[in-house]
Scaffold this motif. Structure first.
Motif, PDB file in Angstrom:
ATOM      1  N   UNK A 131       0.796  -1.217   0.000  1.00  0.00           N
ATOM      2  CA  UNK A 131       0.000   0.000   0.000  1.00  0.00           C
ATOM      3  C   UNK A 131       0.823   1.259   0.000  1.00  0.00           C
ATOM      4  N   UNK A 132       2.114   1.148   0.386  1.00  0.00           N
ATOM      5  CA  UNK A 132       3.001   2.311   0.371  1.00  0.00           C
ATOM      6  C   UNK A 132       3.636   2.465  -1.002  1.00  0.00           C
ATOM      7  N   UNK A 133       4.155   3.660  -1.272  1.00  0.00           N
ATOM      8  CA  UNK A 133       4.847   3.899  -2.544  1.00  0.00           C
ATOM      9  C   UNK A 133       6.159   3.128  -2.622  1.00  0.00           C
ATOM     10  N   UNK A 134       6.736   2.797  -1.472  1.00  0.00           N
ATOM     11  CA  UNK A 134       7.981   2.034  -1.452  1.00  0.00           C
ATOM     12  C   UNK A 134       7.731   0.593  -1.878  1.00  0.00           C
ATOM     13  N   UNK A 135       6.594   0.034  -1.461  1.00  0.00           N
ATOM     14  CA  UNK A 135       6.329  -1.379  -1.721  1.00  0.00           C
ATOM     15  C   UNK A 135       6.202  -1.639  -3.220  1.00  0.00           C
ATOM     16  N   UNK A 136       7.023  -2.561  -3.703  1.00  0.00           N
ATOM     17  CA  UNK A 136       7.015  -2.899  -5.120  1.00  0.00           C
ATOM     18  C   UNK A 136       7.918  -2.034  -5.977  1.00  0.00           C
ATOM     19  N   UNK A 137       8.557  -1.052  -5.356  1.00  0.00           N
ATOM     20  CA  UNK A 137       9.430  -0.157  -6.121  1.00  0.00           C
ATOM     21  C   UNK A 137      10.844  -0.733  -6.182  1.00  0.00           C
ATOM     22  N   UNK A 138      11.327  -0.965  -7.403  1.00  0.00           N
ATOM     23  CA  UNK A 138      12.726  -1.341  -7.602  1.00  0.00           C
ATOM     24  C   UNK A 138      13.476  -0.052  -7.897  1.00  0.00           C
ATOM     25  N   UNK A 139      13.947   0.597  -6.836  1.00  0.00           N
ATOM     26  CA  UNK A 139      14.465   1.956  -6.935  1.00  0.00           C
ATOM     27  C   UNK A 139      15.927   2.033  -6.535  1.00  0.00           C
ATOM     28  N   UNK A 140      16.592   3.063  -7.027  1.00  0.00           N
ATOM     29  CA  UNK A 140      17.956   3.344  -6.591  1.00  0.00           C
ATOM     30  C   UNK A 140      17.915   3.858  -5.159  1.00  0.00           C
ATOM     31  N   UNK A 141      19.078   3.943  -4.523  1.00  0.00           N
ATOM     32  CA  UNK A 141      19.136   4.429  -3.148  1.00  0.00           C
ATOM     33  C   UNK A 141      18.570   5.840  -3.038  1.00  0.00           C
ATOM     34  N   UNK A 142      18.934   6.716  -3.978  1.00  0.00           N
ATOM     35  CA  UNK A 142      18.435   8.090  -3.925  1.00  0.00           C
ATOM     36  C   UNK A 142      16.923   8.136  -4.114  1.00  0.00           C
TER      37      UNK A 142
END
Length: 233
Positions: A192-203
């Motif tokens: 439910x958060x924007x972080x969940x499922x995000x394959x993101x860089x550290x920044x």
């Protein structure tokens, strides 16, 4: 922060996430023990190159320096609590109502699910990590340190030394660690958060975490907690 990185990793849960983490940890040089829900001899860990062995969950908890929890969250009460006391425990679990059923204790936005697990496990030292990226992304996105396209994994925990140890594991397994805050901040990593499922860089991951308070999920969490979020996040 003092890096107390363990030599051996236990994994309770032999589904896709558990098996991927076992492969990554073995490739990184860890001794790995993994437990499923049944007879260890039927896990088929021979297909994993390196030092991976199958065991019962009690033995995994008792004989590993740190233990990753990769079972469905709704089954957390089945964990071998007595053998996890004082142990570094990495919570990679998520609440899925399709698997867990309707569980008000796991859907309560006034706390994080990792805090619920911590309360159940007593003196175990719970740190949240490895939950917000899918099994396929964990397997496909792992990179050597310094790789320009390396992705990041958030870490949340209350003890700085334990957070440092888990950050070291994250780094060894192929991802840049990003400290999200205390264990309570693990709510920012949940479904439910924007972080969940995000394959993101550290920044990019840091920016997602910084924006949690004004995100849709953050607003819901704040309302459940009386309108504000802790400033420590």
């Amino acid at each position: 922060m003092n890096d107390r990185r363990p030599a051996s990793l236990g994994i309770i849960g032999a589904g896709r996430v558990g098996m991927v983490l076992a492969r990554l940890a073995s490739s990184a040089g860890y001794r790995v023990r993994i437990a499923g829900s049944g007879d260890p001899s039927r896990l088929g860990v021979d297909a994993i190159a390196g030092s991976v062995s199958a065991a019962w969950a009690v033995d995994v908890a008792r004989e590993s320096d740190a233990v990753i929890l990769a079972i469905p969250l709704g089954r957390y009460r089945e964990l071998p609590v007595a053998h996890l006391q004082g142990r570094l425990v990495i919570d990679a679990m998520n609440h899925w109502w399709e698997l867990d059923g309707l569980r008000p204790d796991l859907a309560d936005l006034r706390t994080s699910t990792s805090e619920t697990v911590q309360r159940f496990l007593g003196s175990a030292r719970v740190v949240k990590a490895f939950n917000h990226m899918s099994a396929s992304e964990l397997e496909e996105q792992a990179r050597s340190a310094g790789a320009p396209d390396r992705k990041a994994i958030a870490v949340a925990g209350d003890d700085p030394a334990d957070v440092a140890a888990v950050a070291g594991i994250v780094d060894d397994l192929g991802f840049d660690p990003v400290v999200a805050g205390p264990l309570a901040a693990g709510v920012m990593l949940e479904p439910g958060s924007d972080v969940f499922g995000a394959a993101a860089s550290a920044q990019d991951l840091r920016e997602l975490l910084a924006g949690f308070a004004t995100s849709q999920r953050g607003i819901l969490v704040a309302r459940a907690r009386g309108g504000t979020l802790p400033s420590r996040w």
